[in-house]
Design an enzyme around this catalytic site. Structure first.
Site, PDB file in Angstrom:
ATOM      1  N   ASP A   9       4.875  -8.835   1.521  1.00  0.00           N
ATOM      2  CA  ASP A   9       5.057  -7.735   0.580  1.00  0.00           C
ATOM      3  C   ASP A   9       5.977  -8.194  -0.543  1.00  0.00           C
ATOM      4  O   ASP A   9       7.084  -8.678  -0.297  1.00  0.00           O
ATOM      5  CB  ASP A   9       5.672  -6.517   1.284  1.00  0.00           C
ATOM      6  CG  ASP A   9       4.685  -5.851   2.238  1.00  0.00           C
ATOM      7  OD1 ASP A   9       3.555  -6.349   2.362  1.00  0.00           O
ATOM      8  OD2 ASP A   9       5.058  -4.836   2.849  1.00  0.00           O
TER       9      ASP A   9
ATOM     10  N   ASP B 104      -4.211   4.671   3.864  1.00  0.00           N
ATOM     11  CA  ASP B 104      -2.878   4.873   4.423  1.00  0.00           C
ATOM     12  C   ASP B 104      -2.783   6.339   4.809  1.00  0.00           C
ATOM     13  O   ASP B 104      -2.932   7.213   3.949  1.00  0.00           O
ATOM     14  CB  ASP B 104      -1.801   4.533   3.393  1.00  0.00           C
ATOM     15  CG  ASP B 104      -1.998   3.137   2.807  1.00  0.00           C
ATOM     16  OD1 ASP B 104      -2.429   2.260   3.565  1.00  0.00           O
ATOM     17  OD2 ASP B 104      -1.722   2.951   1.615  1.00  0.00           O
TER      18      ASP B 104
END
Length: 245
Positions: free
Chosen positions: A8, A130
């Site tokens: 990330d 998500d």
């Protein structure tokens, strides 16, 4: 099943967030390319990159780092998410050597965009769902919609989406274990291969996930667990490989 290390990217560094909160981040490395090398050396066959700044900005912010990793490892399949909301962005990433781009927010707000991109870039589109309590979140998880993840997956079933990256927000970065039931349900009912994300913390989680591999769960993205040492990439991939025999 593939074990897919997550890198990330925030402000040029390699970080992990808790439940997607930018203010609750831990820096695990100043050089994401070095981090990619670490996971490749450990046996990773695919990498999951996320441009966190891009997810909030709505356009790539850490794109040059992504390209640098793709250039260094031209034969390594890479998937990238975060801020992918235009055909131009997708084309730029694919030209840079990225294998798949992940469409998240725009898949919820403009599902027809996914259909169009699957036609324009066949075999290169992943949808990122998500979810919190089964409902899809958008805009870097800042907003939770009324759209159910399973319903959205069904919408894309015949579009040629390569796979769905399914993240259970409540568990992401919290080291609480993977939501096996929700992941399997999405794979079974949605009809698209699913990559589980969020909550894969140790070998026990992986073994639980492996029990539903036949539903269409093809991989597991892992982040904090491999950075904090509760899951070993080489051991995890070796276990998954052993299941084929």
């Amino acid at each position: 099943m593939l074990i897919i290390p997550a890198i990330d990217l925030k402000d040029g560094k390699c970080v992990r967030l808790r439940q997607g909160r930018m203010e609750d981040s831990t820096v695990f490395g100043d050089d994401p390319v070095d981090m990619a090398t670490k996971w490749v050396d450990a046996g990773a066959r695919r990498l999951h990159l996320v441009d966190l700044n891009g997810a909030f900005a709505g356009e790539p912010v850490n794109g040059e780092i992504v390209k640098a990793i793709a250039v260094k490892y031209p034969n390594l399949p890479i998937q990238i998410g975060g801020g992918i909301r235009s055909a131009e962005t997708i084309e730029a990433y694919l030209k840079a050597g990225v294998q798949w781009v992940i469409i998240g927010t725009k898949a919820v707000k403009e599902p027809e965009f996914v259909t169009e991109m699957c036609k324009e870039f066949p075999g290169h589109i992943i949808v990122g769902l998500d979810a919190k309590d089964g409902r899809v979140a958008t805009d870097g998880w800042a907003e939770v919609s009324e759209v159910m993840a399973v319903d959205l997956a069904k919408r894309f079933a015949n579009d040629g989406v390569s796979s769905i990256v399914y993240t259970d927000i409540a568990r992401d970065g919290m080291m609480q274990g993977v939501n096996v039931e929700a992941t399997a349900k999405l794979a079974e009912e949605g009809g698209i291969p699913v990559i589980a994300s969020g909550g894969v913390t140790n070998m026990d989680d992986l073994k639980r996930l492996a029990t539903v591999a036949d539903t269409g769960v093809i991989g597991a993205i892992t982040g904090r667990a491999i950075y904090e040492g509760t899951l070993d990439v080489a051991e995890a991939q070796a276990y998954c490989d052993s299941l084929k025999n």
